[in-house]
Scaffold this active site. Structure first.
Site, short mmCIF file in Angstrom:
data_model
loop_
_atom_site.label_atom_id
_atom_site.label_comp_id
_atom_site.label_asym_id
_atom_site.label_seq_id
_atom_site.Cartn_x
_atom_site.Cartn_y
_atom_site.Cartn_z
N ASP A 244 54.68 13.92 28.99
CA ASP A 244 55.02 14.25 30.37
C ASP A 244 56.50 14.63 30.40
OD1 ASP A 244 54.53 14.22 33.35
OD2 ASP A 244 56.12 12.71 33.22
N GLU B 20 51.52 19.26 29.80
CA GLU B 20 51.17 19.86 31.09
C GLU B 20 51.73 21.27 31.19
OE1 GLU B 20 51.31 18.70 35.86
OE2 GLU B 20 52.45 17.56 34.39
N ASP C 17 56.02 7.75 35.05
CA ASP C 17 56.11 8.70 33.95
C ASP C 17 55.15 8.36 32.82
OD1 ASP C 17 58.14 10.05 35.31
OD2 ASP C 17 59.68 8.73 34.48
#
Length: 398
Positions: free
Chosen positions: A188, A272, A353
């Site tokens: 992330d 992502e 997170d």
């Protein structure tokens, strides 16, 4: 590269001649389009803009540089038009490209290319010998594993010179030296922490631009006070360019080290697919650009492809920060200031997170099922080429 005064002058002439030939090729194409005639072919342009132009008084100085440099400049113009037409027809991926434009002597980046026909070489003392330029002192970043097919000499906005080589690598040899790995990771990306891994590891963001803002502000202020066209203004401009180059180089080095570490330690990586262009139009624009997510992900993409790893991008609309990584309960969007929250369904205390990183890994299909087996099939053998050491390159063999 560290050319001396005479070699810098020779390189400047080569940059200028290559730029003139490129601009002449673009002008010839535009003139043909204006009268509705067919575009001149590469052979015709080579004869008219190089061979015949050298015999004229207006372009006689083209003979002072290597002919290979001029031919490669024509090829660059041809490639630019091919990419432009392919973009118009929708045959080329990525954003739409505009028509080739004239190059300026004030461009931040100047470059020339030498192929094997130019008979350039690496001397026994480790210098790079270029035709009509001479042996240039070079600080090598790695050992050349094979004979290069071409070398490109680049001058950046900060006045630094670089040599970029094109070589052929052997994937089989890389695979033989690379151990396998059964690890996978979900990543992330953020601003406070540059990268958060699904195992709880948090990698702080160096914030290279933020740390250098005071120095950049002072250099930019000094530049604005100099008279345009003066030598002092050029010195101030180089000072600003070098300050920006230091920031860019430090950021690129950080991205290379982190991406290489992740590729080496993990067989599969989930990340992502962020909308960086959209985020760059928000109040967080400066921090987003300072982080350099796009460059980092691009490094992961090409390194995973080269070394045989698996890189999976999940959709940007997957609610990774809204979903509980324990029970998959989706609660809804949360403001950025909420860094921890408790899942109302299972009562788990979640770090925003780390929870997102675990959901990225799960959405990419890299997490393990209840029985401990991986959801995705086992990946293929990794391929990795170890970085070369500093020093002079040995005599490469074909």
């Amino acid at each position: 590269m560290y050319p001396n005064h005479a070699q810098r002058g020779a390189l400047a002439r080569a940059f200028g001649c290559a730029r003139v030939v490129f601009n002449d090729a673009v002008r010839a194409r535009e003139d043909a389009r204006a009268v509705g005639g067919p575009f001149p072919k590469a052979g015709e342009l080579s004869t008219r803009l190089i061979t015949q132009a050298k015999q004229t008084e207006a372009r006689s100085w083209l003979g002072e540089v290597s002919a290979v440099v001029l031919q490669q400049s024509l090829r660059d113009a041809e490639t630019a038009y091919k990419n432009f037409f392919a973009s118009l027809k929708g045959e080329r991926k990525g954003p739409k490209l505009g028509a080739p434009r004239f190059k300026s002597r004030k461009d931040a980046r100047q470059s020339i290319r030498f192929t094997a026909n130019a008979r350039w070489s690496v001397t026994d003392s480790g210098r790079l010998s270029l035709p009509k330029i001479g042996p240039v002192k070079v600080k090598w970043s790695c050992i050349l594993p094979t004979t290069p097919t071409s070398v490109t000499v680049i001058k950046d906005a900060a006045g630094r010179y670089f040599a970029s080589f094109v070589i052929d690598t052997d994937p089989a040899a890389d695979a033989a030296r690379t151990p396998d790995s059964d690890q996978s990771v979900g990543i992330d990306l953020g601003l406070t922490h540059f990268a958060i891994l699904d195992d709880g590891t948090k990698i702080d963001s160096p914030r290279f631009l933020r740390r250098a803002e005071k120095k950049l502000k002072k250099a930019q202020r000094e530049l604005s006070r100099k008279q345009k066209g003066s030598k002092n203004r050029e010195k101030a401009r180089l000072k600003v360019a070098r300050a920006h180059a230091q920031v860019a180089d430090a950021r690129r080095e950080f991205h290379h080290q982190l991406s290489t570490k992740l590729i080496r330690e993990n067989q599969a990586i989930g990340v992502e697919d962020l909308a960086v262009n959209a985020l760059a139009r928000t109040p967080l624009a400066k921090s987003v650009h300072d982080a350099g997510w796009s460059q980092f992900v691009a490094m992961l993409v090409y390194k995973a492809d080269r070394y045989g790893r698996t890189l999976i991008k999940i959709g940007r609309f997957v609610p990774t920060s809204q979903t509980c990584s324990h029970c998959d309960h989706v609660e809804g969007p949360k403001p950025l200031h909420i860094r921890e929250w408790t899942c109302p369904a299972c009562g788990a205390l979640l770090d925003r997170d780390i929870n997102s990183a675990r959901n990225v890994k799960k959405a990419a299909g890299l997490a393990e099922s209840a029985c401990g087996a991986p959801i995705r099939p086992e990946s293929v053998l990794a391929q990795r080429n170890e970085a070369g050491s500093h020093g002079f390159p040995p005599k490469a063999s074909a």
